[in-house]
Design an enzyme around this catalytic site. Structure first.
Site, PDB file in Angstrom:
ATOM      1  N   ASP A 158       1.541 -13.084   6.092  1.00  0.00           N
ATOM      2  CA  ASP A 158       1.435 -14.366   6.782  1.00  0.00           C
ATOM      3  C   ASP A 158       0.802 -14.129   8.152  1.00  0.00           C
ATOM      4  O   ASP A 158       1.055 -13.103   8.786  1.00  0.00           O
ATOM      5  CB  ASP A 158       2.812 -15.005   6.952  1.00  0.00           C
ATOM      6  CG  ASP A 158       3.415 -15.457   5.629  1.00  0.00           C
ATOM      7  OD1 ASP A 158       2.642 -15.748   4.700  1.00  0.00           O
ATOM      8  OD2 ASP A 158       4.658 -15.513   5.532  1.00  0.00           O
ATOM      9  N   ASP A 161       0.361 -20.455   1.037  1.00  0.00           N
ATOM     10  CA  ASP A 161       1.478 -21.357   1.338  1.00  0.00           C
ATOM     11  C   ASP A 161       0.986 -22.791   1.524  1.00  0.00           C
ATOM     12  O   ASP A 161       1.582 -23.752   1.010  1.00  0.00           O
ATOM     13  CB  ASP A 161       2.203 -20.896   2.603  1.00  0.00           C
ATOM     14  CG  ASP A 161       2.882 -19.548   2.434  1.00  0.00           C
ATOM     15  OD1 ASP A 161       3.166 -19.176   1.279  1.00  0.00           O
ATOM     16  OD2 ASP A 161       3.110 -18.876   3.452  1.00  0.00           O
TER      17      ASP A 161
END
Length: 218
Positions: A167, A181
Site C-alpha cells: 500500500d 483497493d
C-alpha cells in the site's frame, strides 16, 4: 341475338400452377372461427452480447496498473519516510499490509488469500453469462483488484498465502491503500447501486411499479 359469354378475362399476373393445374402458391393461414388471416410471429431481437470479454479487459487493465504502481512505489519509497504531495492531506507512504483493504483484518492473511481466490473464481463464473455492460464494468473492477492483491499474497514476503500487500497512497485520515483497493471498493459500490436500481446481470431491469422486466438501455 346477343350472346353472353361466360368466359372471364385472363388475369394480368395469374398465379403459378403445378403439373395438375393446381395453384402452387400456398394460401395464407386463416383462423377457422373468425376467418382472420394469421400472420407469422415476429422474430424476437437477438439477446444483448455477452460481456465476459469486456469484464476481462477491464480486469487486465486494472491489474496491470496496480502491479506497475506497486513496482514503482517499492523502488522509490522508503517505509516510514512519506512523500508529501498536498501538505499532510495527500502523500505517498509505503506500507506492507498483512490485512485486507485499508489495513483491515491484519491477523487473517491466509484466510483473506483464500477469500480473494474464491472471489476471482466466482466473478469469472458469473461473467460467462453476463449481458449487462454496467455489471461487466463493476465485476471487472472487483476482479482486477482482487487479482492485484492476490498476487501480492502469493508471491511477496514473508511467503505464499502470507504475503503482505503493498500500500502506498494516503489521503487525509483514510488508511493507506493501493490501486487494487480502490478498484474493489468502487466496483462494489457500482454493483450495489445496480442492484438497488433493479439492473440485473442478464441485461434486464425490474420495474418498481408493476414488477415487470424491461430491457436495460445500455
Amino acid at each position: 341475338m346477343i350472346v353472353v359469354s361466360d368466359d372471364r378475362p385472363p388475369e394480368d399476373n395469374p398465379p403459378p400452377t403445378d403439373s395438375d393445374g393446381h395453384s402452387a402458391v400456398s394460401p395464407e393461414p386463416r383462423d377457422a372461427a373468425s376467418g382472420v388471416v394469421e400472420t407469422a410471429p415476429a422474430v424476437p431481437d437477438s439477446d444483448p452480447p455477452r460481456r465476459l470479454r469486456t469484464l476481462l479487459l477491464i480486469a487486465v487493465v486494472l491489474l496491470g496498473l496496480d502491479l506497475l504502481t506497486k513496482i514503482i512505489a517499492v523502488a522509490n519509497l522508503t517505509p516510514g519516510d512519506p512523500v508529501y504531495l498536498i501538505g499532510d492531506w495527500a502523500r505517498f507512504s509505503l506500507v506492507r499490509n498483512p490485512g485486507a483493504a485499508f489495513s483491515m483484518a491484519t491477523g487473517m492473511t491466509w484466510l483473506l488469500t483464500l477469500v480473494a481466490a474464491g472471489v476471482v473464481v466466482g466473478v469469472i463464473r458469473i461473467g460467462r453469462t453476463l449481458r449487462s455492460l454496467w455489471w461487466a464494468i463493476g465485476l471487472g473492477m472487483v476482479l482486477g483488484g482482487a487479482l492485484g492483491n492476490l498476487i501480492d499474497r502469493l508471491f511477496r514476503a514473508p511467503g505464499p498465502l502470507q504475503g503482505h500487500v503493498v500500500d502506498f497512497v494516503a489521503i487525509g485520515w483514510w488508511p493507506v491503500f493501493n490501486v487494487a483497493d480502490s478498484a474493489i471498493v468502487c466496483g462494489a459500490i457500482l454493483l450495489v447501486a445496480l442492484t438497488v436500481f433493479g439492473f440485473e446481470p442478464d441485461g434486464t431491469r425490474h420495474g418498481h411499479d408493476d414488477n415487470e422486466k424491461t430491457e436495460e438501455t445500455v
